[in-house]
Motif scaffolding. Structure first.
Motif, PDB file in Angstrom:
ATOM      1  N   GLY A 101     -20.658  -5.610  -2.257  1.00  0.00           N
ATOM      2  CA  GLY A 101     -20.031  -6.458  -3.254  1.00  0.00           C
ATOM      3  C   GLY A 101     -18.897  -5.829  -4.025  1.00  0.00           C
ATOM      4  O   GLY A 101     -18.559  -6.280  -5.119  1.00  0.00           O
ATOM      5  N   ARG A 102     -18.283  -4.792  -3.470  1.00  0.00           N
ATOM      6  CA  ARG A 102     -17.182  -4.145  -4.187  1.00  0.00           C
ATOM      7  C   ARG A 102     -15.828  -4.769  -3.864  1.00  0.00           C
ATOM      8  O   ARG A 102     -14.818  -4.385  -4.427  1.00  0.00           O
ATOM      9  CB  ARG A 102     -17.166  -2.646  -3.877  1.00  0.00           C
ATOM     10  N   GLY A 103     -15.818  -5.688  -2.919  1.00  0.00           N
ATOM     11  CA  GLY A 103     -14.578  -6.380  -2.620  1.00  0.00           C
ATOM     12  C   GLY A 103     -13.562  -5.517  -1.909  1.00  0.00           C
ATOM     13  O   GLY A 103     -13.858  -4.460  -1.360  1.00  0.00           O
ATOM     14  N   ASP A 104     -12.332  -6.001  -1.921  1.00  0.00           N
ATOM     15  CA  ASP A 104     -11.248  -5.287  -1.258  1.00  0.00           C
ATOM     16  C   ASP A 104     -10.969  -3.956  -1.961  1.00  0.00           C
ATOM     17  O   ASP A 104     -11.235  -3.793  -3.143  1.00  0.00           O
ATOM     18  CB  ASP A 104      -9.981  -6.132  -1.257  1.00  0.00           C
ATOM     19  N   GLY A 105     -10.414  -3.028  -1.183  1.00  0.00           N
ATOM     20  CA  GLY A 105     -10.035  -1.729  -1.742  1.00  0.00           C
ATOM     21  C   GLY A 105      -8.811  -1.196  -1.050  1.00  0.00           C
ATOM     22  O   GLY A 105      -8.255  -1.825  -0.138  1.00  0.00           O
ATOM     23  N   ASP A 106      -8.381  -0.023  -1.467  1.00  0.00           N
ATOM     24  CA  ASP A 106      -7.154   0.570  -0.940  1.00  0.00           C
ATOM     25  C   ASP A 106      -7.380   1.267   0.394  1.00  0.00           C
ATOM     26  O   ASP A 106      -8.409   1.909   0.621  1.00  0.00           O
ATOM     27  CB  ASP A 106      -6.597   1.613  -1.918  1.00  0.00           C
ATOM     28  N   ILE A 107      -6.372   1.119   1.260  1.00  0.00           N
ATOM     29  CA  ILE A 107      -6.224   1.988   2.418  1.00  0.00           C
ATOM     30  C   ILE A 107      -5.125   2.974   2.059  1.00  0.00           C
ATOM     31  O   ILE A 107      -3.964   2.584   1.870  1.00  0.00           O
ATOM     32  CB  ILE A 107      -5.843   1.201   3.683  1.00  0.00           C
ATOM     33  N   ARG A 108      -5.494   4.233   1.921  1.00  0.00           N
ATOM     34  CA  ARG A 108      -4.553   5.258   1.469  1.00  0.00           C
ATOM     35  C   ARG A 108      -4.281   6.289   2.559  1.00  0.00           C
ATOM     36  O   ARG A 108      -5.192   6.710   3.281  1.00  0.00           O
ATOM     37  CB  ARG A 108      -5.095   5.996   0.241  1.00  0.00           C
ATOM     38  N   HIS A 109      -3.040   6.681   2.643  1.00  0.00           N
ATOM     39  CA  HIS A 109      -2.680   7.806   3.490  1.00  0.00           C
ATOM     40  C   HIS A 109      -3.139   9.078   2.797  1.00  0.00           C
ATOM     41  O   HIS A 109      -3.265   9.122   1.569  1.00  0.00           O
ATOM     42  CB  HIS A 109      -1.164   7.834   3.720  1.00  0.00           C
ATOM     43  N   LEU A 110      -3.390  10.119   3.574  1.00  0.00           N
ATOM     44  CA  LEU A 110      -3.821  11.380   2.979  1.00  0.00           C
ATOM     45  C   LEU A 110      -2.803  11.954   2.010  1.00  0.00           C
ATOM     46  O   LEU A 110      -3.150  12.790   1.154  1.00  0.00           O
ATOM     47  CB  LEU A 110      -4.119  12.407   4.082  1.00  0.00           C
ATOM     48  N   ASP A 111      -1.545  11.515   2.099  1.00  0.00           N
ATOM     49  CA  ASP A 111      -0.538  11.991   1.142  1.00  0.00           C
ATOM     50  C   ASP A 111      -0.599  11.219  -0.178  1.00  0.00           C
ATOM     51  O   ASP A 111       0.186  11.484  -1.096  1.00  0.00           O
ATOM     52  CB  ASP A 111       0.863  11.920   1.737  1.00  0.00           C
ATOM     53  N   GLY A 112      -1.532  10.272  -0.280  1.00  0.00           N
ATOM     54  CA  GLY A 112      -1.735   9.557  -1.531  1.00  0.00           C
ATOM     55  C   GLY A 112      -1.153   8.165  -1.581  1.00  0.00           C
ATOM     56  O   GLY A 112      -1.508   7.368  -2.465  1.00  0.00           O
ATOM     57  N   ARG A 113      -0.271   7.811  -0.670  1.00  0.00           N
ATOM     58  CA  ARG A 113       0.359   6.497  -0.683  1.00  0.00           C
ATOM     59  C   ARG A 113      -0.636   5.391  -0.309  1.00  0.00           C
ATOM     60  O   ARG A 113      -1.452   5.572   0.583  1.00  0.00           O
ATOM     61  CB  ARG A 113       1.527   6.462   0.300  1.00  0.00           C
ATOM     62  N   VAL A 114      -0.559   4.260  -0.989  1.00  0.00           N
ATOM     63  CA  VAL A 114      -1.346   3.088  -0.642  1.00  0.00           C
ATOM     64  C   VAL A 114      -0.596   2.323   0.437  1.00  0.00           C
ATOM     65  O   VAL A 114       0.525   1.852   0.221  1.00  0.00           O
ATOM     66  CB  VAL A 114      -1.594   2.185  -1.867  1.00  0.00           C
ATOM     67  N   LEU A 115      -1.218   2.177   1.609  1.00  0.00           N
ATOM     68  CA  LEU A 115      -0.566   1.528   2.747  1.00  0.00           C
ATOM     69  C   LEU A 115      -1.024   0.088   2.941  1.00  0.00           C
ATOM     70  O   LEU A 115      -0.374  -0.682   3.645  1.00  0.00           O
ATOM     71  CB  LEU A 115      -0.840   2.323   4.026  1.00  0.00           C
ATOM     72  N   GLY A 116      -2.141  -0.254   2.345  1.00  0.00           N
ATOM     73  CA  GLY A 116      -2.652  -1.607   2.531  1.00  0.00           C
ATOM     74  C   GLY A 116      -3.984  -1.772   1.838  1.00  0.00           C
ATOM     75  O   GLY A 116      -4.393  -0.950   1.015  1.00  0.00           O
ATOM     76  N   GLU A 119     -14.643   6.567   1.663  1.00  0.00           N
ATOM     77  CA  GLU A 119     -15.067   7.033   0.348  1.00  0.00           C
ATOM     78  C   GLU A 119     -15.664   5.889  -0.477  1.00  0.00           C
ATOM     79  O   GLU A 119     -14.943   5.185  -1.190  1.00  0.00           O
ATOM     80  CB  GLU A 119     -13.858   7.642  -0.373  1.00  0.00           C
ATOM     81  N   PRO A 120     -16.983   5.674  -0.375  1.00  0.00           N
ATOM     82  CA  PRO A 120     -17.611   4.563  -1.095  1.00  0.00           C
ATOM     83  C   PRO A 120     -17.429   4.643  -2.607  1.00  0.00           C
ATOM     84  O   PRO A 120     -17.283   3.606  -3.274  1.00  0.00           O
ATOM     85  CB  PRO A 120     -19.087   4.689  -0.713  1.00  0.00           C
ATOM     86  N   ALA A 121     -17.447   5.844  -3.183  1.00  0.00           N
ATOM     87  CA  ALA A 121     -17.387   5.990  -4.638  1.00  0.00           C
ATOM     88  C   ALA A 121     -16.128   5.376  -5.229  1.00  0.00           C
ATOM     89  O   ALA A 121     -16.152   4.829  -6.348  1.00  0.00           O
ATOM     90  CB  ALA A 121     -17.481   7.473  -5.015  1.00  0.00           C
ATOM     91  N   THR A 122     -15.024   5.443  -4.477  1.00  0.00           N
ATOM     92  CA  THR A 122     -13.763   4.879  -4.968  1.00  0.00           C
ATOM     93  C   THR A 122     -13.344   3.642  -4.193  1.00  0.00           C
ATOM     94  O   THR A 122     -12.248   3.117  -4.415  1.00  0.00           O
ATOM     95  CB  THR A 122     -12.638   5.937  -4.876  1.00  0.00           C
ATOM     96  N   ASN A 123     -14.207   3.191  -3.256  1.00  0.00           N
ATOM     97  CA  ASN A 123     -13.898   2.020  -2.431  1.00  0.00           C
ATOM     98  C   ASN A 123     -12.584   2.212  -1.683  1.00  0.00           C
ATOM     99  O   ASN A 123     -11.755   1.307  -1.598  1.00  0.00           O
ATOM    100  CB  ASN A 123     -13.841   0.751  -3.284  1.00  0.00           C
ATOM    101  N   THR A 124     -12.407   3.419  -1.125  1.00  0.00           N
ATOM    102  CA  THR A 124     -11.149   3.784  -0.467  1.00  0.00           C
ATOM    103  C   THR A 124     -11.389   4.182   0.982  1.00  0.00           C
ATOM    104  O   THR A 124     -12.355   4.881   1.291  1.00  0.00           O
ATOM    105  CB  THR A 124     -10.475   4.957  -1.208  1.00  0.00           C
ATOM    106  N   VAL A 125     -10.489   3.713   1.853  1.00  0.00           N
ATOM    107  CA  VAL A 125     -10.460   4.162   3.238  1.00  0.00           C
ATOM    108  C   VAL A 125      -9.216   5.036   3.397  1.00  0.00           C
ATOM    109  O   VAL A 125      -8.094   4.576   3.175  1.00  0.00           O
ATOM    110  CB  VAL A 125     -10.406   2.973   4.219  1.00  0.00           C
ATOM    111  N   TRP A 126      -9.422   6.301   3.744  1.00  0.00           N
ATOM    112  CA  TRP A 126      -8.321   7.251   3.897  1.00  0.00           C
ATOM    113  C   TRP A 126      -7.904   7.331   5.360  1.00  0.00           C
ATOM    114  O   TRP A 126      -8.759   7.408   6.252  1.00  0.00           O
ATOM    115  CB  TRP A 126      -8.739   8.632   3.411  1.00  0.00           C
ATOM    116  N   VAL A 127      -6.612   7.312   5.613  1.00  0.00           N
ATOM    117  CA  VAL A 127      -6.094   7.342   6.975  1.00  0.00           C
ATOM    118  C   VAL A 127      -5.079   8.463   7.134  1.00  0.00           C
ATOM    119  O   VAL A 127      -4.525   8.971   6.158  1.00  0.00           O
ATOM    120  CB  VAL A 127      -5.446   5.989   7.360  1.00  0.00           C
TER     121      VAL A 127
END
Length: 366
Positions: free
Chosen positions: A225-240, A270-278
């Motif tokens: 139930g955390r909804g949408d989250g960021d897809i981030r590049h390892l350099d920190g940029r949000v890509l989607g 990363e569940p804690a921040t709802n982030t998928v790192w690519v």
């Protein structure tokens, strides 16, 4: 048939029968050799939802196939209800693994908690000396100790899925197919007159009735139930944006929905921040991991252990050093970088084809 040092003529054996070719030939071979076979199929999930599609095991059709083999050979067959235990030890762990950002391996958990725990309990109640399965692996006995080695056919070796075995369980386990290839097993099935000698192999996880594992979690009502989250590049940029971190696993390339100049892969969830790192292909490489819940065939090492380690069932072993940690876990340092080391998968240790033990890749570093 591979011999077991403690197997006596006419011994009573509980044969685990999934309804597939391997377990059917295993049981029929034992019966043909004069052992007192009791065939058992495990009901692991609701029979009303069990499917009959190709690629799945433990369905109603599979039970019928196992029962027919037992009838044709002339030994008893029973379906035993392990649904509650399977739910508690396998399905719940599978779900929680994805919610923890890991990539679970339920087939190993099933072997550990059902085939070589629950079935051994039932075997004892039936006064059966051994539990036999259709796995391709080899049990030997030397110098007063039991050893678990790879099967003679590298293409079918399943020792990776059996790292939980101990001295006590190996003493009561039979792998009659250890010295055979798959074509030889099918040929033997035909010689024995089994109706399913050419039955296709099961490939998929038995209890997932949806096409995708994330759909299974949704059907189970386990969306965190955390909804949408960021897809981030390892350099920190949000890509989607993603539609749930638990829909993604390490090494994944397809389905990210992100346009980029070069191929992107999931590197970390990363569940804690709802982030998928690519990142890129090179970002998937890692030289070490930490493993938890270790199991050793002949006891844990007293110090650093040089061995070969495998991080997924279909990969090759790689030279590694296993270093015990104070908290009971181990650090595994590889001589060469390994691709897509995924938390929740098993890491299994070998020396010259002998399985020493294994554990679960941890999402928490040292």
């Amino acid at each position: 048939m591979a011999e077991h040092p403690l197997l006596r003529p006419g011994a009573r054996v509980l044969a685990a029968m999934s309804g597939g070719v391997d377990s059917s030939v295993m049981a029929a071979t034992l019966h043909h050799a004069g052992y007192e076979v009791i065939g058992v199929s495990m009901q692991l999930f609701d029979k009303k939802t069990a499917r009959t599609s190709d690629g799945k095991c433990c369905t109603l059709d599979d039970f019928q196939d196992a029962r027919r083999v037992a009838y044709e050979m002339g030994f008893p067959h029973y379906v035993m209800d392990f649904e509650a235990r399977f739910r508690d030890t396998v399905i719940e762990g599978f779900i929680q693994g994805y919610l923890d950002g890991e990539t679970p391996s339920p087939c190993i958990r099933c072997n550990q908690h059902l085939k070589f725990s629950a079935l051994m309990e039932r075997a004892e109640s039936l006064e059966a000396a051994f539990v036999a399965t259709g796995h391709y692996a080899t049990i030997t006995h030397a110098d007063g100790r039991w050893h678990l080695r790879k099967a003679s056919d590298p293409a079918k070796d399943q020792s990776y899925f059996l790292f939980h075995h101990t001295q006590a369980t190996l003493a009561r386990t039979l792998f009659p197919l250890a010295g055979l290839t798959k074509p030889e097993v099918r040929s033997l099935g035909a010689e024995l007159g089994l109706h399913l000698a050419e039955k296709p192999e099961s490939q998929e996880i038995c209890f997932v009735t949806q096409d995708r594992y994330d759909s299974f979690l949704e059907a189970e009502g386990r969306d965190p139930g955390r909804g949408d989250g960021d897809i981030r590049h390892l350099d920190g940029r949000v890509l989607g944006r993603h539609r749930g971190y638990w829909r993604h696993t390490v090494g994944q390339r397809r389905g990210l929905g992100v346009a980029y100049a070069e191929p992107l892969y999931v590197v970390r969830v990363e569940p804690a921040t709802n982030t998928v790192w690519v990142g890129g292909e090179a970002d998937l490489l890692g030289r070490d991991l930490v493993a938890r819940e270790l199991s050793w065939v002949d006891g844990p090492p007293r110090g650093p252990l040089a061995c070969q380690a495998r991080i997924r069932s279909r990969s090759m072993e790689a030279e590694a050093l296993v270093i015990p940690l104070p908290d009971g876990r181990v650090k595994v340092a590889f001589a060469e970088p390994q691709r897509a080391i995924a938390a929740g998968q098993a890491v299994v240790f070998y020396q010259e084809g002998e399985l020493l033990g294994g554990g679960w890749i941890d999402s928490q570093p040292e």
